[in-house]
Scaffold this active site. Structure first.
Site, short mmCIF file in Angstrom:
data_model
loop_
_atom_site.label_atom_id
_atom_site.label_comp_id
_atom_site.label_asym_id
_atom_site.label_seq_id
_atom_site.Cartn_x
_atom_site.Cartn_y
_atom_site.Cartn_z
N GLU A 185 0.89 -1.32 0.48
CA GLU A 185 -0.18 0.11 0.14
C GLU A 185 0.86 0.98 0.01
OE1 GLU A 185 -2.45 0.36 3.48
OE2 GLU A 185 -3.26 2.08 2.83
N LYS A 240 -2.24 -1.74 -2.91
CA LYS A 240 -3.46 -0.63 -3.00
C LYS A 240 -2.67 0.40 -2.80
CE LYS A 240 -6.27 -0.22 1.73
NZ LYS A 240 -6.52 -0.47 2.82
C1 5MM Z 1 -5.07 4.16 3.98
O1 5MM Z 1 -5.66 4.09 5.06
C2 5MM Z 1 -5.74 2.91 4.95
C3 5MM Z 1 -7.58 1.97 4.24
O2 5MM Z 1 -8.33 3.16 4.19
P1 5MM Z 1 -9.23 4.40 3.83
O3 5MM Z 1 -10.28 3.75 2.67
O4 5MM Z 1 -10.29 4.65 5.00
O5 5MM Z 1 -8.53 5.32 2.95
C4 5MM Z 1 -5.69 2.00 6.29
O6 5MM Z 1 -6.29 0.61 5.97
C5 5MM Z 1 -5.19 2.30 6.93
O7 5MM Z 1 -4.44 1.76 6.66
C6 5MM Z 1 -6.27 2.48 8.54
O8 5MM Z 1 -7.02 2.46 8.67
C7 5MM Z 1 -5.11 1.57 9.18
O9 5MM Z 1 -4.10 3.01 9.64
P2 5MM Z 1 -3.63 3.96 11.07
O10 5MM Z 1 -2.53 4.86 10.93
O11 5MM Z 1 -4.38 3.80 11.90
O12 5MM Z 1 -2.74 2.75 10.74
#
Ligand code: 5MM
Length: 341
Positions: free
Chosen positions: A178, A220
């Site tokens: 990602e 991702k």
């Molecule tokens: C970018 O964040 C990931 C995808 O979420 P969105 O669809 O809301 O953009 C998400 O998997 C993210 O990695 C998690 O929410 C974990 O974030 P943190 O900052 O808590 O590691």
């Protein structure tokens, strides 16, 4: 080319048409912020209740093939005493795990970060596998600003992503890779396209260097969109055309699937953009979702931490999941047309 492996098959399974991945891997600080915005107190119990609500929502497995968990959830039991992993496995939904330790300031590069978590990762992966996780996720964060991103930060993040992915495959996981180019800022869609392409090129060069099997991973990325503070919101047709252009130039066809993050787009916007891309198929890769906010926002707000709202919140989640299932097939016609999912 070597014969297809079990990991290749799992990568296919997680993104098979009509299905996607729920990102429920918010670390404690992140979910606390999201709970607070909805008036929900944050404790181990409320996090458990909320995630149980999601994982037991009606027709969950019809749209969701896998869930990315935070470490706490991987080892947590639901209120009825059943491990969370079992709640998923009972529905043939594959448990995954976020394995990075977060984006930390990159020394020497003001305003930029590098994601940490490689030390001891092999040992952690072995524990996660034993607990039932079968795929992993690592997120690199790339900011757009004047003079940013620098090549130094891009290279550092690409290298860490590739080392993570190689270790994950070695330990029997499908890695989700990602690299997120943030929407924050007043940049336009052209600038997002340029930075996203540079980022993906750096990431795939590093993946090749580290001998990562492309057939057994999932990318991702962010969609190519205008920055949050830019006055224009490009329509789905433009987002689709610009995102696909970047992917075609930077993502090898051996990668089986691209499962987008939503990155702060509204749930409806994210679904429409994914749908518009799939309407332009066929593509070399399947295009699916791995959303957190765009899948959960309506449900979290509807729940508001109250037992009497569980059914309403689950219905909101099921509706959003069904919309995105349709979008993976380019069949989404609008918010209310989800019965065919
Ligand atoms: C970018 O964040 C990931 C995808 O979420 P969105 O669809 O809301 O953009 C998400 O998997 C993210 O990695 C998690 O929410 C974990 O974030 P943190 O900052 O808590 O590691």
């Amino acid at each position: 080319m070597t014969a297809a492996t079990d990991l290749d098959q799992l990568a296919f399974h997680l993104t098979r048409p009509g299905h996607g991945i729920l990102a429920a891997d918010e670390s404690t600080g992140t979910i606390e912020k999201r709970f607070t915005a909805c008036g929900i107190s944050c404790s181990e119990e409320t996090r458990r209740d909320y995630r149980t609500l999601l994982f037991t929502s009606p027709r969950f497995a019809e749209a969701i093939a896998g869930v990315i968990l935070y470490e706490e959830t991987l080892f947590q039991k639901a209120a009825d005493g059943d491990p969370m992993v079992r709640v998923l496995e009972r529905q043939s939904v594959v448990p995954g795990i976020k394995v990075d330790k977060g984006a930390k300031p990159l020394a020497g590069y003001p305003g930029e970060t590098v994601t940490e978590g490689l030390d001891g990762l092999r040992e952690r992966l072995a524990r996660y596998h034993e607990a039932g996780a079968r795929f992993t996720k690592w997120r690199a964060v790339i900011a757009i600003a004047e003079g940013l991103p620098t090549s130094g930060a891009l290279e550092a993040n690409a290298e860490a992503l590739a080392r993570y992915a190689a270790l994950a495959q070695e330990q029997g996981f499908v890695p989700i890779v990602e690299p997120e180019v943030l929407m924050d800022g007043d940049h336009d869609i052209d600038r997002c396209a340029g930075v996203t392409e540079r980022t993906l090129r750096a990431v795939f060069a590093a993946l090749a260097r580290h001998r990562v099997r492309l057939e057994a991973m999932i990318l991702k990325p962010n969609m190519v969109v205008d920055g949050k503070k830019h006055p224009r919101r490009s329509p789905p047709e433009t987002v689709a055309e610009r995102t696909l252009g970047v992917l075609r130039r930077a993502v090898p066809a051996a990668v089986p699937a691209v499962a987008f993050l939503s990155g702060g787009q509204s749930p409806e916007e994210a679904t429409r953009n994914l749908d518009a891309m799939n309407r332009l198929g066929p593509h070399p890769w399947r295009l699916s979702f791995s959303f957190a906010r765009a899948l959960q926002e309506d449900a979290m707000r509807a729940w508001a931490g109250r037992t009497e709202n569980v059914v309403r919140a689950q219905a909101a989640f099921a509706r959003r999941a069904a919309c995105n299932a349709l979008a993976t097939q380019g069949r989404y016609d609008g918010a209310d047309n989800t019965s065919a999912a």
